[in-house]
Design a protein around this motif. Structure first.
Motif, PDB file in Angstrom:
ATOM      1  N   THR A  18      86.365  50.842  38.314  1.00  0.00           N
ATOM      2  CA  THR A  18      87.576  50.207  39.041  1.00  0.00           C
ATOM      3  C   THR A  18      87.078  48.984  39.879  1.00  0.00           C
ATOM      4  OG1 THR A  18      86.749  51.759  40.923  1.00  0.00           O
ATOM      5  CG2 THR A  18      88.538  52.693  39.482  1.00  0.00           C
ATOM      6  N   ASP A  19      87.774  48.282  40.348  1.00  0.00           N
ATOM      7  CA  ASP A  19      87.557  47.118  41.184  1.00  0.00           C
ATOM      8  C   ASP A  19      87.688  47.072  42.412  1.00  0.00           C
ATOM      9  OD1 ASP A  19      90.293  46.635  41.228  1.00  0.00           O
ATOM     10  OD2 ASP A  19      90.172  45.282  39.903  1.00  0.00           O
ATOM     11  N   VAL A  24      91.519  49.959  37.624  1.00  0.00           N
ATOM     12  CA  VAL A  24      90.694  49.707  36.652  1.00  0.00           C
ATOM     13  C   VAL A  24      90.399  48.348  36.262  1.00  0.00           C
ATOM     14  CG1 VAL A  24      90.270  50.401  34.048  1.00  0.00           C
ATOM     15  CG2 VAL A  24      91.181  51.978  35.539  1.00  0.00           C
ATOM     16  N   HIS A  25      89.237  48.146  36.295  1.00  0.00           N
ATOM     17  CA  HIS A  25      89.153  46.478  35.854  1.00  0.00           C
ATOM     18  C   HIS A  25      89.332  46.444  34.363  1.00  0.00           C
ATOM     19  CE1 HIS A  25      86.485  42.935  35.400  1.00  0.00           C
ATOM     20  NE2 HIS A  25      86.442  42.736  36.766  1.00  0.00           N
ATOM     21  N   ASN A  26      89.604  45.021  33.957  1.00  0.00           N
ATOM     22  CA  ASN A  26      89.953  44.698  32.722  1.00  0.00           C
ATOM     23  C   ASN A  26      88.658  44.859  31.557  1.00  0.00           C
ATOM     24  OD1 ASN A  26      88.517  42.507  33.639  1.00  0.00           O
ATOM     25  ND2 ASN A  26      89.281  41.074  32.332  1.00  0.00           N
ATOM     26  N   LEU A  27      87.443  44.855  32.183  1.00  0.00           N
ATOM     27  CA  LEU A  27      86.223  44.890  31.329  1.00  0.00           C
ATOM     28  C   LEU A  27      86.157  46.426  30.873  1.00  0.00           C
ATOM     29  CD1 LEU A  27      83.671  42.356  32.649  1.00  0.00           C
ATOM     30  CD2 LEU A  27      85.122  42.464  30.535  1.00  0.00           C
ATOM     31  N   TYR A  67      98.557  44.104  29.496  1.00  0.00           N
ATOM     32  CA  TYR A  67      98.464  45.083  30.627  1.00  0.00           C
ATOM     33  C   TYR A  67      99.650  45.396  31.381  1.00  0.00           C
ATOM     34  CZ  TYR A  67      93.385  43.482  30.224  1.00  0.00           C
ATOM     35  OH  TYR A  67      92.128  43.102  30.075  1.00  0.00           O
ATOM     36  N   LYS A  68     100.102  46.526  30.955  1.00  0.00           N
ATOM     37  CA  LYS A  68     101.394  47.137  31.679  1.00  0.00           C
ATOM     38  C   LYS A  68     101.559  47.748  32.834  1.00  0.00           C
ATOM     39  CE  LYS A  68     102.892  47.056  26.678  1.00  0.00           C
ATOM     40  NZ  LYS A  68     104.071  45.890  26.834  1.00  0.00           N
TER      41      LYS A  68
END
Length: 144
Positions: A18-19, A24-27, A67-68
């Motif tokens: 998580t950011d 959730v972070h894109n990476l 990313y939906k």
């Protein structure tokens, strides 16, 4: 018609995924896709130990991702990966990531890969048997 190679993997969202916004972070999404794709590659005959010995690796050359909806800490996710199409020197895999509890689609992704001989970095043709094994996927790409 032959079956299309397909694989499901599962992940649980951890703190390190998580950011600062709590999602959730894109990476982290890409890491989860990488796990699925690596296991899918094994189904296609590219096992990790074999790659280490032959130094022939499937290398991502393009990623398209949408990313939906966000995933959050503690979500259980299922990642569905499949071989989408086969060309002479590259192949495409597609992925759908869903939240298990409600089947909400969070991510859709496509990746193009090429086989690269290391350490030279030389692109190689796909295995000869792929033309026959995955002919139904090559035909789909040719029509598109």
């Amino acid at each position: 018609m032959p079956e299309t190679p397909y694989l499901e993997t599962r992940e649980e969202v951890m703190f390190f995924d998580t950011d600062c916004g709590g999602v959730v972070h894109n990476l982290a999404y890409l890491r989860m896709i990488e796990t699925n794709r690596t296991r899918l590659a094994a189904l296609l005959g590219m096992k990790l130990r074999d790659m280490a010995q032959t130094q022939l690796f499937p290398v991502v050359i393009r990623t398209e991702i949408d990313y939906k909806k966000p995933a959050v800490l503690g979500d259980e996710l299922v990642i569905e990966g499949k071989l989408e199409s086969v060309e002479r020197v590259r192949f495409w895999c597609s992925f759908v990531m869903k939240r298990v509890v409600d089947s909400t689609v969070l991510i859709t992704c496509r990746q193009a890969l090429a086989l690269v001989q290391m350490p030279q970095g030389k692109p190689m043709r796909l295995p000869e048997d792929w033309a026959e094994r995955f002919a139904h996927l090559a035909a789909v790409k040719a029509k598109g």
